[in-house]
Design a protein around this motif. Sequence first.
Motif, mmCIF file in Angstrom:
data_model
loop_
_atom_site.group_PDB
_atom_site.id
_atom_site.type_symbol
_atom_site.label_atom_id
_atom_site.label_comp_id
_atom_site.label_asym_id
_atom_site.label_seq_id
_atom_site.Cartn_x
_atom_site.Cartn_y
_atom_site.Cartn_z
ATOM 1 N N GLY A 192 8.526 10.974 0.631
ATOM 2 C CA GLY A 192 9.437 10.186 -0.177
ATOM 3 C C GLY A 192 9.129 8.701 -0.163
ATOM 4 N N PHE A 193 8.280 8.250 0.767
ATOM 5 C CA PHE A 193 7.933 6.825 0.799
ATOM 6 C C PHE A 193 7.208 6.418 -0.475
ATOM 7 C CE2 PHE A 193 4.662 3.593 1.683
ATOM 8 C CZ PHE A 193 5.479 2.521 2.028
ATOM 9 N N ALA A 194 6.208 7.187 -0.863
ATOM 10 C CA ALA A 194 5.451 6.902 -2.077
ATOM 11 C C ALA A 194 4.605 8.118 -2.418
ATOM 12 C CB ALA A 194 4.557 5.676 -1.899
ATOM 13 N N ARG A 195 4.161 8.181 -3.674
ATOM 14 C CA ARG A 195 3.297 9.281 -4.091
ATOM 15 C C ARG A 195 1.855 9.048 -3.652
ATOM 16 N NH1 ARG A 195 6.130 8.072 -8.620
ATOM 17 N NH2 ARG A 195 4.279 7.073 -9.535
ATOM 18 N N GLY A 196 1.462 7.791 -3.576
ATOM 19 C CA GLY A 196 0.078 7.477 -3.224
ATOM 20 C C GLY A 196 -0.130 5.984 -3.124
ATOM 21 N N LEU A 197 -1.359 5.547 -3.394
ATOM 22 C CA LEU A 197 -1.715 4.144 -3.226
ATOM 23 C C LEU A 197 -1.072 3.245 -4.269
ATOM 24 C CD1 LEU A 197 -3.537 2.063 -1.710
ATOM 25 C CD2 LEU A 197 -5.303 2.549 -3.421
ATOM 26 N N SER A 198 -0.999 3.700 -5.509
ATOM 27 C CA SER A 198 -0.536 2.839 -6.601
ATOM 28 C C SER A 198 0.899 2.362 -6.407
ATOM 29 C CB SER A 198 -0.668 3.566 -7.944
ATOM 30 O OG SER A 198 0.103 4.758 -7.935
ATOM 31 N N ASP A 199 1.770 3.216 -5.903
ATOM 32 C CA ASP A 199 3.153 2.789 -5.656
ATOM 33 C C ASP A 199 3.401 2.463 -4.184
ATOM 34 O OD1 ASP A 199 2.785 5.458 -5.035
ATOM 35 O OD2 ASP A 199 4.843 6.032 -5.473
#
Length: 362
Positions: free
Chosen positions: A201-208
């Motif tokens: 839930g922190f982020a989907r990957g590097l971009s976000d």
Amino acid sequence: MENLRQSLIPTFLYSSSFTSKGMEQNLMRTVNSPAHSDSISSASSTAEINRNFLIPAPKESSIKMFSPAYYAACTTAGILSCGLTHMAVTPLDLVKCNMQIDPSKYKSTSSGFGILLKEQGVKGFFRGWVPTLLGYSAQGACKFGFYEFFKKYYSDIAGPEYAAKYKTLIYLAGSASAEIIADVALCPFEAVKVRVQTQPGFARGLSDGFPKLVRAEGVAGLYKGIVPLWGRQIPYTMMKFATFENIVEQIYKRAIPTPKDQCSKSLQLGVSFAGGYVAGVFCAVVSHPADNLVSFLNNAKGATVGDAVNKLGLWGLCTRGLPLRIVMIGTLTGSQWVIYDAFKVFVGLPTTGGGSPAPAKN
């Protein structure tokens, strides 16, 4: 231009003993025999095809050793070797990081895979693959490129006699110097990767994940783990290069009766994998406590080294997740050396190891 084009051709496409001329001679012997008189036209056609296809082996690379082009080739090989291999073992790294961060939930490797599969599905095994690929590509470029540079630089300072006598110290100094630079390139990506992999839930990957981490902790948050990262990676890399160089040298001295420059490229690459795998086992053991620290600090905002020691204990820092990491790092390091040396062979350069570092000629 012709020499350059030939030097970029993989060696498995040519052979000094398997030339178009030799094939034509064999074919002519065949077609002149009474039993095969009816196959003259097809044999001649085959000879013509092979004359056009086979490529003479280049006698030497167009890339001069220790030239800017040489270091550029080593840098490119480092990008491929580190970026691709680390991305390939993302599922293992994901389980390892979660075992380090939440040992009460992820109690073993098998249960870790089961929990992740149940909670996140197959796609969950590749969470964080983008920062892994980009981060370790950048690290590989600096690690291998600067290692080759510093190894030559320190050898020149030492001179021929001392470079040969103290070659292991040169390997250690060169790899440590290179890794200091390489980790500066890796650290921001590693910080995002650990958060993405261990905090659903922190982020989907590097971009976000990258901008979210910067907003929460500032640019300094990207380098919060730089000191433990150095603590993990510098001993790891020193062991990786020094052990590899010495193991490869001993293999050629004691296990293979043929001089290295007379061995086939496939055999040389096999030696690279064997030396790399053994070196990887040593690397995993030496760097594992710091690896646990990096995972712990990047996962918990405001955490300190003391917090990690209190929660995991000294034994936990040294052993938690170690068996999985030995398998992962052994395979990873062996594969990295094969890819690195295969690219060097591809551009006509010799494989790594098998002798003392070469100081500058007087």
